[in-house]
Each structure stands twice: as structure tokens, then as C-alpha cells.
Design a protein around this motif. Structure first.
Motif, short mmCIF file in Angstrom:
data_model
loop_
_atom_site.label_atom_id
_atom_site.label_comp_id
_atom_site.label_asym_id
_atom_site.label_seq_id
_atom_site.Cartn_x
_atom_site.Cartn_y
_atom_site.Cartn_z
N ARG A 122 0.83 -1.21 0.00
CA ARG A 122 0.00 0.00 0.00
C ARG A 122 0.86 1.26 0.00
O ARG A 122 0.51 2.27 -0.62
N TYR A 123 2.02 1.20 0.68
CA TYR A 123 2.93 2.35 0.69
C TYR A 123 3.43 2.66 -0.72
O TYR A 123 3.42 3.82 -1.17
N VAL A 124 3.86 1.62 -1.43
CA VAL A 124 4.35 1.81 -2.80
C VAL A 124 3.23 2.31 -3.70
O VAL A 124 3.42 3.22 -4.52
N ALA A 125 2.02 1.74 -3.57
CA ALA A 125 0.89 2.10 -4.42
C ALA A 125 0.49 3.56 -4.23
O ALA A 125 0.12 4.25 -5.19
N VAL A 126 0.57 4.07 -3.00
CA VAL A 126 0.13 5.44 -2.71
C VAL A 126 1.26 6.44 -2.90
O VAL A 126 1.06 7.52 -3.48
N LEU A 220 3.54 7.44 6.49
CA LEU A 220 3.89 8.04 5.20
C LEU A 220 2.69 8.06 4.25
O LEU A 220 2.50 9.01 3.49
N ILE A 221 1.86 7.01 4.32
CA ILE A 221 0.66 6.96 3.47
C ILE A 221 -0.30 8.09 3.84
O ILE A 221 -0.81 8.80 2.95
N PHE A 222 -0.55 8.29 5.13
CA PHE A 222 -1.49 9.33 5.56
C PHE A 222 -0.96 10.73 5.24
O PHE A 222 -1.74 11.63 4.91
N LEU A 223 0.35 10.90 5.31
CA LEU A 223 0.93 12.18 4.90
C LEU A 223 0.71 12.42 3.41
O LEU A 223 0.43 13.55 2.98
N ALA A 224 0.84 11.34 2.63
CA ALA A 224 0.60 11.46 1.18
C ALA A 224 -0.88 11.72 0.90
O ALA A 224 -1.22 12.50 -0.01
N VAL A 225 -1.77 11.11 1.68
CA VAL A 225 -3.21 11.32 1.49
C VAL A 225 -3.58 12.77 1.76
O VAL A 225 -4.41 13.36 1.04
N LEU A 226 -2.96 13.38 2.76
CA LEU A 226 -3.26 14.77 3.09
C LEU A 226 -2.90 15.71 1.95
O LEU A 226 -3.49 16.81 1.82
N ARG A 227 -1.94 15.29 1.11
CA ARG A 227 -1.52 16.13 -0.01
C ARG A 227 -2.36 15.89 -1.27
O ARG A 227 -2.16 16.57 -2.27
N MET A 228 -3.26 14.89 -1.22
CA MET A 228 -4.08 14.60 -2.40
C MET A 228 -5.15 15.67 -2.58
O MET A 228 -5.79 16.09 -1.63
N SER A 229 -5.37 16.06 -3.83
CA SER A 229 -6.40 17.06 -4.13
C SER A 229 -7.75 16.41 -4.41
O SER A 229 -8.79 17.04 -4.24
N SER A 230 -7.73 15.14 -4.82
CA SER A 230 -8.96 14.44 -5.16
C SER A 230 -9.62 13.85 -3.91
O SER A 230 -9.00 13.04 -3.20
N VAL A 231 -10.85 14.24 -3.63
CA VAL A 231 -11.59 13.70 -2.49
C VAL A 231 -11.88 12.22 -2.69
O VAL A 231 -11.78 11.41 -1.77
N LYS A 232 -12.23 11.84 -3.92
CA LYS A 232 -12.52 10.45 -4.23
C LYS A 232 -11.28 9.58 -4.05
O LYS A 232 -11.37 8.46 -3.52
#
Length: 311
Positions: A122-126, A220-232
Motif C-alpha cells: 500500500r505504501y508503494v501504491a500510494v 507516510l501513506i497518511f501524509l501522502a493522502v493529506l496532499r491529495m487534491s482528489s476527495v474520491k
């Protein structure tokens, strides 16, 4: 194999599941029912993953291995427990005890490693989506899965053979419903403090370190999620990750308590309750956790149901 309270010099007696309880029949029947549900749920998930080409991805390959481990793990301990309870036979041979302990440790260690690899996937995928096909290649996945099984085999062999050679001077009754290292050590009349320290160190390597790696991966995944612009996109990642984190919590919590505080700090009843929760109840929940919020698995289930209905 012996029955009742008789035992040969090399046999053990299993106390069974909550032997002092007035509701032992109900408790044993409930555990058997949960086992059947866990077996069917994990078997169905394996069939869905194998039968649907859309699920032939690294994440689902690892998930199929987790289901195989859970299916086999419950089958290692529950049928023997149920047979002993409903027939009145409490005996288990030295070889049978060693075999049960080996497979239990093998499957438990492999599950720990598989959960760690699922977090890495999941880390690599995100965090590295463009490099995901190259990093998580079929060849690499095969090596990862093989490494989990080999690593589990080596660790379980060491921690099965060595404890069984400790001398037992008194009762050979195991205060548990299956053969497990912590309860076997309690039977020995020899000083086992050095080996207990080895078990704690092994637990740090096989439980705490993987748990730390999983925690780091999801940080690291949640930090990357916070930077996502897409809500979906956020919702999809969080749905997948929340399922895995739930399974991780259910697996590591009880096992860290059992193996990191491993001698007389908890009672046989606590050991049994935690074992039932971790090794029987959780394997029943895992297929539900991974399927109820997973559109791909639900689509494969509908496809399979459609095939069965058509035939």
C-alpha cells in the motif's frame, strides 16, 4: 493417544477450552461455529481472488495468502480441541503436540510477515504509484511470499524443537486447548529463564519490528493522502488502508500481550481468551473486513453468484 486422565511418559494432556466454566459446552460449540464461518469465509475469498482476473494484483495475491494462513491456522487448533471435548479424549502425543506447535508458529509468523508486506504494498501504491508496476512485479511478489513461508518455517522449527526437550518432572497437563510454546515452558522443572529471554527477543524481531514498519508505512501513506487534491482518491485510499489497519490491530494486539509478557504475568484463562480472539474470531472477521468495503471483491462475489445462479 490416550483418553481420560491416563497418559504415557511421552504424552501430554490438554485441559481444553475454559475447563472450569459451567458453560463449557456452549463455549466450545460457539468456537466450532466461528471456526466453520472462518473456514468458509476465507475459502470463498481465496476462490474469488483465484477466479477473477481483475483480482490478480499484488494486493490481492497477498490477501489470498492471508486467507490461506487464517484458514489453515484455525484448522490446526480447533478440530483437535472440538474432538477432545466432544469425545472426552484429552491426550495428545509428543509428536502431535510438536506438530501442532510447529504449524501454529509457522502460520502465525507468516501472517505477521504477510501483514507487513501488505503495508509495504500500500505504501508503494500510494507514495510511488508510477513505480508500482516495476517494484511490485510478479517475480518480486513470488519472492516476498516465499520468503514469508521460509522465514516462518525456520523460526517455528527452532521454537518447536527446543522447548520440547525441556525435562518435565510433574504434571504433563497443558493448561490450554492446544500446544503452544508459552504453556509448554510452564511444565518444565528446569530453569527456562534464558530461553524465555530468547522468546522475548524473538517476539521483538517478529512482532514489534514488523509492527513498527507497518506504523511507519501508514504514517507516510497518511501524509501522502493529506496532499491529495482528489476527495474520491482520498476516500479510496483510506477505505483500503482502514481495513488493513483493523486487521493489523486485531492480530498484533493480543499476540504482543501474550508473547511479550510471557510467563506468569497472566492466567491460563487470559491466554485462552486471547487465543480464541486472535486465532479463531479474528480469522472469521478478516474476510468481512476486506470485502464489505471493497468494490472489487464485492463485484467478484456478484459475478460468482451470477455464475452459480445461471448454472
Amino acid at each position: 493417544m490416550v483418553g481420560g486422565n491416563a497418559s504415557s511418559a511421552t504424552d501430554f494432556l490438554l485441559a481444553g477450552l475454559f475447563p472450569g466454566s459451567r458453560h463449557s459446552l456452549l463455549l466450545n460449540a460457539a468456537v466450532v461455529l466461528i471456526y466453520v464461518l472462518a473456514f468458509l469465509g476465507n475459502a470463498l475469498l481465496i476462490v474469488l481472488i483465484l477466479g477473477d482476473a481483475r483480482l490478480h494484483t499484488p494486493m490481492y495475491v497477498l490477501l489470498s495468502q492471508l486467507s490461506l494462513i487464517d484458514l489453515t491456522l484455525t484448522s490446526t487448533i480447533v478440530p483437535k480441541m472440538a474432538t477432545n471435548f466432544f469425545t472426552g479424549e484429552r491426550g495428545i502425543s509428543w509428536v502431535g503436540c510438536g506438530t501442532q506447535s510447529f504449524f501454529f508458529l509457522l502460520l502465525g509468523t507468516s501472517e505477521c510477515l504477510i501483514l507487513t508486506l501488505m503495508a509495504y504494498d500500500r505504501y508503494v501504491a500510494v507514495c510511488n504509484p508510477l513505480r508500482y508496476p516495476a517494484i511490485m512485479s510478479p517475480r518480486f511478489c513470488l519472492h516476498m511470499v516465499s520468503g514469508c513461508w521460509v522465514g516462518g518455517s525456520v523460526s517455528s522449527l527452532v521454537h518447536t524443537v527446543y522447548p520440547l526437550h525441556f525435562p518435565i518432572c510433574g504434571s504433563r497437563e497443558i493448561q490450554h486447548f492446544f500446544c503452544e510454546v508459552p504453556v509448554l515452558i510452564k511444565l518444565s522443572c528446569e530453569d527456562t529463564s534464558v530461553y524465555q529471554s530468547v522468546v522475548v527477543v524473538s517476539s521483538v524481531v517478529l512482532l514489534v519490528v514488523p509492527f513498527g514498519l507497518i506504523t511507519a508505512s501508514y504514517t507516510l501513506i497518511f501524509l501522502a493522502v493529506l496532499r491529495m487534491s482528489s476527495v474520491k482518491g482520498r476516500q479510496k485510499v483510506l477505505a483500503t488502508c482502514s481495513s488493513h489497519l483493523t486487521v493489523v490491530s486485531l492480530f498484533f494486539g493480543p499476540n504482543i500481550f501474550i508473547y511479550m509478557s510471557f510467563t506468569s504475568s497472566h492466567s491460563p484463562e487470559q491466554d485462552q481468551a486471547l487465543s480464541v480472539f486472535s486465532n479463531v474470531f479474528t480469522p472469521m472477521l478478516n474476510p468481512l473486513i476486506y470485502s464489505l468495503r471493497n468494490k472489487e471483491v464485492l463485484a467478484a462475489l456478484r459475478k460468482l453468484a451470477g455464475r452459480c445462479g445461471a448454472s
